[in-house]
Design an enzyme around this catalytic site. Structure first.
Site, PDB file in Angstrom:
ATOM      1  CG  ASP A 232      -2.034  -1.078   0.968  1.00 47.00           C
ATOM      2  OD1 ASP A 232      -1.787  -2.240   1.333  1.00 47.00           O
ATOM      3  OD2 ASP A 232      -3.083  -0.758   0.375  1.00 47.00           O
ATOM      4  CE  LYS A 243      -5.893  -5.213   4.032  1.00 48.36           C
ATOM      5  NZ  LYS A 243      -6.614  -4.000   4.470  1.00 48.36           N
TER       6      LYS A 243
END
Lengths: 337, 337
Positions: A232, A243
């Site tokens: 991310d 995550k």
């Protein structure tokens, strides 16, 4: 089915909250609707958020144009709201910034730039995942491979049908190098069980689900040759936010001398951040932990930690692969040298 | 409310599948009903299984006595079915064997022996958890403590109200040494979110739930001073089988130099097994992973790994504490020496 597309006036997006049981396409015709879809994770995945950010600015530019005049200030305000809808994935702001860069040329130019972001997405992810597949073939002597992945970094995490980490799995499978995939279910929102399982099933690649905490035990039992995940946000030094649960996998992969590869587009790299300690981690509602797929499981008043992401230091990773480069660690695990 | 008791003719047990939302007491008046309750985990937890095994033999002996004559062969057959209802927790067979040891003296003697097993349970667990609390006070310099636990090793895992690992938390809390408890939710059956949270809430001890994969990240953030868990079987060398996810916690606790303590009664130690590789691990139905609290989350045809337990090698543990001894590792983490 494409995860995200633009039909000329609205953003079409598969509602990922409803998969795998319902395949519903959302029609997002205003900025508030887009932001709500991003915040409830109907649209999710770093690359997809980049595209959604760009398309969101195109949507705003279209709506903020009247009598041939574009209200730039209003678009910039919308763009800022979109860019800050979720704090961790840098791609969202990257996509917004790309589309905004041509704002002075009018709504049609913004739309064209957003469509370029959309079109680049699949090519970039193909390139990154193909490069990752080459690396994994080199690193992992056993064949066919048992690959473990976490969350969903597949077509559903991008605009297209390919993906990043799962794109590498598709690429390896196309080369006949995959025996099966271990899919971490990925609590709290179960993107592994719901989305990755759905994509692998459609692709005809054998997989087995496991609860997240079982991954380490499967590594110990010799059932995992390689771990492949997305990202991310990647700091300049190669630290990776991904995550929640990725860090635990990385510690365990290092302990078991199993290569762990991150696959992501360059747009996920944030050169402004020296290291992962500077990455803002989104803390989401306790209800996601108290509940499972909408059913309350814990005492209703239970408090919870619910960080959506964690940060894995670069030294625990075997390599971070983008469409342009391999950010490899100096110290590859002994077994994979 | 006591987890398990004997009312003179039937076994009464809290149905742990229904907690925390419903508090239902089962009345088990035959061996098949007891075995079904054990297999669906309405009765679970290694110490509780020991007591249930002993009470089950008492129940069988009562039912197999007619006209003043006890059918020993039939009781032994029932006992074997009870003892093998679940393969990993050695306590189940231990409790069955205790009760069977007086079978030749008749049903009343078997009942009396089973009640001794029941009565010993709470005292033994108090002793083990008190010893563990002493050790943790010595090992952990920071105070009050942030303790992390996995699954449920509380009163609900025993016949009584105290527990083993959670008993140590209760003991530490009674000494004013606990700030709060991090509760791993413990997928797939969520014993942490459902049972440990419920027990801590009733005891008024602050806690926060987390998804299992977040535990490592909380350790990295400095939010965990100590990990305390129970055990389902302990090999002679100190290797520990416990709820799936324990091994991952142990690897992460070792990586972060956080003490990890196992608390269990001596009846959990299987001196017949040289090491943990010999422990049979129960593989449960894929449906437990495909579903969360009864709701299908994954594709209906998804295959799954669902080992109920994993094995943690002794060298990753700081200590294994029973009512009689501390099986301490030679190499305590540097931070806690």
């Amino acid at each position: 089915m494409q995860t995200l597309h633009w039909d000329g006036s609205v953003i079409k997006a598969i509602d990922q909250c409803l998969l795998p049981h319902q395949e519903v396409v959302l029609s997002l015709d205003d900025v508030d609707g887009l932001i709500a879809a991003i915040q409830r994770l109907a649209i999710r995945g770093a690359p997809a958020l980049g595209v959604a950010g760009a398309l969101g600015v195109a949507l705003s530019a279209r709506l903020r144009t009247g009598d041939g005049r574009l209200d730039e200030e209003a678009v910039r305000a919308d763009a800022e709201r979109i860019a800050s809808a979720r704090p961790t994935a840098v791609n969202l702001r990257w996509g917004v910034t790309r589309a905004l860069s041509v704002l002075s040329e009018g709504a049609a130019a913004v739309e064209a730039e957003a469509l370029r972001v959309l079109e680049e997405d699949e090519r970039v992810n193909h390139d990154a995942s193909s490069r990752a597949a080459d690396l994994i073939i080199d690193l992992c002597p056993s064949r066919p491979l048992r690959v473990l992945t976490h969350c969903n970094a597949g077509g559903l995490a991008t605009a297209g049908k390919w993906g990043t980490a799962l794109g590498a799995v598709f690429e390896l499978a196309a080369r006949g190098a995959v025996e099966s995939v271990v899919v971490d279910e990925t609590r709290p929102l179960l993107q592994g069980a719901r989305l990755t399982a759905w994509e692998l099933g459609r692709a005809g690649i054998p997989y087995r689900l496991c609860v997240d905490s079982a991954a380490a035990s499967l590594m110990k039992r010799g059932l995992v040759d390689c771990v492949i995940v997305g990202a991310d946000r990647i700091a300049a030094n190669g630290d990776v936010a991904n995550k929640i649960g990725t860090y635990s996998l990385a510690v365990n992969a290092a302990h078991h001398r199993i290569p762990m590869i991150v696959v992501a587009p360059e747009s996920t790299v944030d050169e402004e951040l020296a290291d992962g300690d500077l990455i803002v981690i989104e803390e989401r509602a306790a209800d996601e932990v108290r509940s499972a797929h909408g059913v309350l499981v814990a005492p209703a008043d239970a408090e919870a930690f619910n960080p959506a992401f964690d940060v894995t230091p670069a030294e625990l990773l075997t390599a971070v692969v983008t469409e342009r480069r391999v950010m490899a660690r100096a110290a590859l695990p002994a077994r994979v040298r």
